[in-house]
Every structure is written in C-alpha cells, then in structure tokens.
Design a protein around this motif. Structure first.
Motif, PDB file in Angstrom:
ATOM      1  N   ARG A 132       0.825  -1.119  -0.056  1.00  0.00           N
ATOM      2  CA  ARG A 132      -0.104  -0.070   0.130  1.00  0.00           C
ATOM      3  C   ARG A 132       0.908   1.077  -0.029  1.00  0.00           C
ATOM      4  O   ARG A 132       2.026   1.188   0.259  1.00  0.00           O
ATOM      5  CB  ARG A 132      -0.885   0.082   1.378  1.00  0.00           C
ATOM      6  CG  ARG A 132      -1.866  -1.307   1.354  1.00  0.00           C
ATOM      7  CD  ARG A 132      -2.623  -1.146   2.679  1.00  0.00           C
ATOM      8  NE  ARG A 132      -3.483   0.067   2.551  1.00  0.00           N
ATOM      9  CZ  ARG A 132      -4.425   0.338   3.532  1.00  0.00           C
ATOM     10  NH1 ARG A 132      -4.545  -0.245   4.592  1.00  0.00           N
ATOM     11  NH2 ARG A 132      -5.101   1.583   3.551  1.00  0.00           N
ATOM     12  N   MET A 133       0.199   2.304  -0.483  1.00  0.00           N
ATOM     13  CA  MET A 133       1.019   3.551  -0.506  1.00  0.00           C
ATOM     14  C   MET A 133       1.240   4.322   0.800  1.00  0.00           C
ATOM     15  O   MET A 133       0.013   5.163   1.206  1.00  0.00           O
ATOM     16  CB  MET A 133       0.397   4.711  -1.561  1.00  0.00           C
ATOM     17  CG  MET A 133       1.265   5.653  -1.689  1.00  0.00           C
ATOM     18  SD  MET A 133       2.881   5.508  -2.434  1.00  0.00           S
ATOM     19  CE  MET A 133       2.548   4.657  -3.880  1.00  0.00           C
ATOM     20  N   HIS A 134       2.122   3.847   1.594  1.00  0.00           N
ATOM     21  CA  HIS A 134       2.548   4.429   2.910  1.00  0.00           C
ATOM     22  C   HIS A 134       3.691   4.801   3.012  1.00  0.00           C
ATOM     23  O   HIS A 134       4.804   3.978   3.242  1.00  0.00           O
ATOM     24  CB  HIS A 134       2.035   3.261   3.569  1.00  0.00           C
ATOM     25  CG  HIS A 134       2.338   3.731   5.364  1.00  0.00           C
ATOM     26  ND1 HIS A 134       1.411   4.790   6.015  1.00  0.00           N
ATOM     27  CD2 HIS A 134       2.963   3.260   6.269  1.00  0.00           C
ATOM     28  CE1 HIS A 134       1.856   4.717   7.220  1.00  0.00           C
ATOM     29  NE2 HIS A 134       2.808   4.029   7.369  1.00  0.00           N
ATOM     30  N   LEU A 135       4.048   6.252   2.884  1.00  0.00           N
ATOM     31  CA  LEU A 135       5.387   6.611   3.042  1.00  0.00           C
ATOM     32  C   LEU A 135       5.761   6.659   4.400  1.00  0.00           C
ATOM     33  O   LEU A 135       5.071   7.364   5.406  1.00  0.00           O
ATOM     34  CB  LEU A 135       5.147   7.813   2.429  1.00  0.00           C
ATOM     35  CG  LEU A 135       4.481   8.162   0.809  1.00  0.00           C
ATOM     36  CD1 LEU A 135       4.677   9.446   0.346  1.00  0.00           C
ATOM     37  CD2 LEU A 135       5.321   7.082   0.048  1.00  0.00           C
ATOM     38  N   VAL A 136       6.832   6.260   4.636  1.00  0.00           N
ATOM     39  CA  VAL A 136       7.583   6.339   5.755  1.00  0.00           C
ATOM     40  C   VAL A 136       8.892   6.868   5.620  1.00  0.00           C
ATOM     41  O   VAL A 136      10.016   6.076   4.976  1.00  0.00           O
ATOM     42  CB  VAL A 136       7.738   4.795   6.733  1.00  0.00           C
ATOM     43  CG1 VAL A 136       8.699   5.207   7.833  1.00  0.00           C
ATOM     44  CG2 VAL A 136       6.439   4.085   6.723  1.00  0.00           C
ATOM     45  N   PHE A 137       9.278   7.831   6.003  1.00  0.00           N
ATOM     46  CA  PHE A 137      10.661   8.646   5.615  1.00  0.00           C
ATOM     47  C   PHE A 137      11.685   8.304   6.892  1.00  0.00           C
ATOM     48  O   PHE A 137      11.308   8.335   7.858  1.00  0.00           O
ATOM     49  CB  PHE A 137      10.505  10.249   5.690  1.00  0.00           C
ATOM     50  CG  PHE A 137       9.392  10.480   4.654  1.00  0.00           C
ATOM     51  CD1 PHE A 137      10.108  10.747   3.530  1.00  0.00           C
ATOM     52  CD2 PHE A 137       8.325  11.001   4.936  1.00  0.00           C
ATOM     53  CE1 PHE A 137       9.330  11.181   2.339  1.00  0.00           C
ATOM     54  CE2 PHE A 137       7.466  11.174   3.752  1.00  0.00           C
ATOM     55  CZ  PHE A 137       7.864  11.410   2.681  1.00  0.00           C
ATOM     56  N   ARG A 138      12.898   7.968   6.307  1.00  0.00           N
ATOM     57  CA  ARG A 138      14.041   7.343   7.228  1.00  0.00           C
ATOM     58  C   ARG A 138      15.080   8.403   7.101  1.00  0.00           C
ATOM     59  O   ARG A 138      15.530   8.759   6.058  1.00  0.00           O
ATOM     60  CB  ARG A 138      14.452   5.999   6.678  1.00  0.00           C
ATOM     61  CG  ARG A 138      13.390   5.069   6.421  1.00  0.00           C
ATOM     62  CD  ARG A 138      13.712   3.842   5.678  1.00  0.00           C
ATOM     63  NE  ARG A 138      12.787   2.643   5.866  1.00  0.00           N
ATOM     64  CZ  ARG A 138      11.571   2.550   5.340  1.00  0.00           C
ATOM     65  NH1 ARG A 138      11.327   3.843   4.467  1.00  0.00           N
ATOM     66  NH2 ARG A 138      10.759   1.766   5.375  1.00  0.00           N
ATOM     67  N   GLY A 139      15.436   8.666   8.345  1.00  0.00           N
ATOM     68  CA  GLY A 139      16.576   9.592   8.678  1.00  0.00           C
ATOM     69  C   GLY A 139      17.840   9.474   7.821  1.00  0.00           C
ATOM     70  O   GLY A 139      18.559  10.065   7.332  1.00  0.00           O
ATOM     71  N   ARG A 140      18.319   8.039   7.824  1.00  0.00           N
ATOM     72  CA  ARG A 140      19.274   7.486   7.295  1.00  0.00           C
ATOM     73  C   ARG A 140      19.425   7.746   5.814  1.00  0.00           C
ATOM     74  O   ARG A 140      20.340   8.037   5.352  1.00  0.00           O
ATOM     75  CB  ARG A 140      19.677   6.017   7.589  1.00  0.00           C
ATOM     76  CG  ARG A 140      20.902   5.426   6.885  1.00  0.00           C
ATOM     77  CD  ARG A 140      20.923   4.090   6.968  1.00  0.00           C
ATOM     78  NE  ARG A 140      21.405   3.773   8.760  1.00  0.00           N
ATOM     79  CZ  ARG A 140      21.585   2.510   9.297  1.00  0.00           C
ATOM     80  NH1 ARG A 140      21.395   1.439   8.499  1.00  0.00           N
ATOM     81  NH2 ARG A 140      21.852   2.481  10.408  1.00  0.00           N
ATOM     82  N   VAL A 141      18.132   7.700   5.447  1.00  0.00           N
ATOM     83  CA  VAL A 141      17.985   7.817   3.819  1.00  0.00           C
ATOM     84  C   VAL A 141      18.196   9.433   3.475  1.00  0.00           C
ATOM     85  O   VAL A 141      18.817   9.798   2.391  1.00  0.00           O
ATOM     86  CB  VAL A 141      16.650   7.221   3.281  1.00  0.00           C
ATOM     87  CG1 VAL A 141      16.493   7.796   1.658  1.00  0.00           C
ATOM     88  CG2 VAL A 141      16.645   5.790   3.335  1.00  0.00           C
ATOM     89  N   ALA A 142      17.582  10.157   4.178  1.00  0.00           N
ATOM     90  CA  ALA A 142      17.563  11.718   4.002  1.00  0.00           C
ATOM     91  C   ALA A 142      19.033  12.117   4.163  1.00  0.00           C
ATOM     92  O   ALA A 142      19.493  12.934   3.545  1.00  0.00           O
ATOM     93  CB  ALA A 142      16.754  12.374   5.280  1.00  0.00           C
ATOM     94  N   TRP A 143      19.779  11.683   5.135  1.00  0.00           N
ATOM     95  CA  TRP A 143      21.066  11.952   5.415  1.00  0.00           C
ATOM     96  C   TRP A 143      21.957  11.714   4.247  1.00  0.00           C
ATOM     97  O   TRP A 143      22.866  12.362   3.609  1.00  0.00           O
ATOM     98  CB  TRP A 143      21.774  11.521   6.684  1.00  0.00           C
ATOM     99  CG  TRP A 143      23.049  11.639   7.028  1.00  0.00           C
ATOM    100  CD1 TRP A 143      24.296  10.847   6.889  1.00  0.00           C
ATOM    101  CD2 TRP A 143      23.723  12.955   7.130  1.00  0.00           C
ATOM    102  NE1 TRP A 143      25.427  11.307   7.337  1.00  0.00           N
ATOM    103  CE2 TRP A 143      25.267  12.753   7.483  1.00  0.00           C
ATOM    104  CE3 TRP A 143      23.397  14.386   7.267  1.00  0.00           C
ATOM    105  CZ2 TRP A 143      26.221  13.738   7.394  1.00  0.00           C
ATOM    106  CZ3 TRP A 143      24.195  15.191   7.498  1.00  0.00           C
ATOM    107  CH2 TRP A 143      25.649  14.897   7.594  1.00  0.00           C
TER     108      TRP A 143
END
Length: 282
Positions: A96-107
């Motif tokens: 399902r389209m459920h967006l979970v943002f990860r700090g490691r990915v952003a960094w």
C-alpha cells in the motif's frame, strides 16, 4: 544499448505501478517549484534589508543554490519512497502507498547532493575556463569574417553552434556529477545500510558484467536531460503563453529529471543480487 533499454524499461515499470501517486506527486512538485520560484523572485526584488551587509551576495546564493537544492532534495526524498512502493509492486508484493521517511536515507541523499554539487561546480568551472579560451576565439574569428564579408548569417550560426555545444557540455557535467552518487541513497533505502556501506556496495558489490552501473545511469540520465531541454525549447517556440508553458514544462521537467530517474535507480538497485546470499534485493 540493450542493457540501457532494460534499465529504462524497468524504471518505467516502477513508475507505472504507482501512476496515481506519480500524478499526485507531479501536481505537488509543480506547486513546490512555483512557490520556490515566487520566493526567489521576492528575494531578488526585495532583497534582504534586515541584514547589515552582504545582502546582495546572500540573495544570490539563496536564489541560485539554496532554494533550488532544497526543493530538489525534498522532491527526491518523496520520490524515493514512492518508487520503493512501486518496486515492491513490480516484484509481486502487495504494498500500500504508505510513505515512511527514514533519517538515514535523508542524510545519505543530502551527502549525495553535496558531493554531486561539488563535482558539477568543478566541471563547470573547468568548462568555463576552456570555453573562455576556445569559444571566444572561434566567435572572434567568425565575427571578423562576417564583418569583412558581410556574412552575418554565418556569424549568427557560429554563435548558436557555440551556445548549443556549451549547453550540451553543461548537461554532460550535470549528468556525470549526479550519476557518481545517485545510487547511494537508493542502496541505503533498499538494503538498510549506512552511507559508507552503500559506497562500498556501489563500488564492489554490484554485478558489472553489463557495464558499470553508474556509467549506465549516466547515459540514461544524460538522454533525459537532453530530452527535457529539447521539450522546453519546443514549447518556448510554439507558445508564448506563460500558463501553458507552466502546465507543460514544469510537470514534464519533474517527470524526466526526478520521477523517471528515481524509478530507474530503484530498478537498478533492486535488480542487483546480494553478495551475501545471492538473492534479489528487497
């Protein structure tokens, strides 16, 4: 060329699997770009009067670098998560389209943007120095010949040729700088590793039997950049209505520069076998 077409086909499959989310993303991203452009125009017109010094320089930095980079970072972070859901669906998983943002990915994305920017700036500076020696010499010869023979058409043709070559070289520099680090945030996202581990995986853990993965992405991304430039040029020549240009150029640019490349990167990372168990990435 077949492996490049496979990369493009796999990336488009990822995008098609989340086409509703992509449409919503394009609308959202167009609004973000328009808001960023309005902010930049406001900074240029009003300046930063509260600052005692350096307001002109700071305004230039904000308009030229900070605002565009921040919006690109934000949109790319959103698209990485959307493409991850698309990758799961292409792999046959119910996602399902459920967006979970990860700090490691952003960094890791932030570091990739910084390093790519440094490479692009260095290459652009070298190109400027080279063109200052070669380009102006060619233009000077053409203008002298044109003034002597009355051939202004030939002079204008030379100017357009030099300008076109300059734009192509800039696109090559951008594509090269981005392709050096673009895989790393996707590796971090899909393999749950750190930036340093993703760097090692990119250099040593990928199957390069069909050519270096970064070089393959460089060719595809350069083609997309050229296509975006040609599309914007065609729209500018066909219509001069600002609203139509906005409705056509902005979404198409976002599609070609952010959406499709992220889908291709997702396909590249997920199609690589893991070095530890030989299974496909998840």
């Amino acid at each position: 060329m077949s492996i490049v077409m496979q990369d493009l086909k796999g990336g488009l499959a990822v995008v098609r699997s989340v086409q509703v989310a992509v449409v919503v993303f394009l609308v959202f991203a167009t609004g973000v770009e328009l808001a960023a452009e309005a902010l930049s125009e406001g900074i240029l017109s009003e300046g930063l009067p509260d600052l005692p010094f350096g307001s002109i320089w700071l305004s230039f930095v904000l308009v030229s670098w900070v605002v565009p980079l921040f919006t690109t970072f934000l949109l790319a972070l959103f698209m990485i998560e959307i493409a991850a859901i698309g990758g799961d669906r292409v792999a046959g998983k119910e996602a399902r389209m459920h967006l979970v943002f990860r700090g490691r990915v952003a960094w890791s994305l932030f570091l990739a943007c910084v390093f790519s920017l440094l490479i692009v700036m260095l290459l652009t500076w070298l190109l400027s120095a080279f063109q200052g020696v070669i380009g102006w010499s060619l233009l000077g010869d053409a203008m002298r010949q044109g003034n002597g023979n009355g051939d202004m058409a030939g002079t204008l043709s030379t100017i357009r040729t030099v300008g076109a070559v300059n734009q192509l070289l800039v696109l090559i520099a951008v594509a090269f700088g981005v392709s050096r680090y673009a895989l790393i945030p996707l590796i971090v996202r899909h393999r749950d590793v750190s930036f340093g581990e993703a760097w090692t995986i990119q250099n040593h853990g990928f199957d390069n039997s069909h050519g270096n993965v970064r070089n393959r992405f460089f060719r595809v991304f350069l083609a997309l950049l050229v296509l975006d430039g040609l599309f914007a040029l065609a729209v500018a020549q066909v219509t001069s209505i600002d609203l139509i240009s906005i409705l056509l150029v902005y979404p198409m640019g976002i599609l070609l520069i952010i959406v499709v490349p992220t889908g291709i990167l997702t396909h590249m990372v997920r199609s690589q076998p893991r070095s530890d168990d030989g299974a496909a990435t998840t």
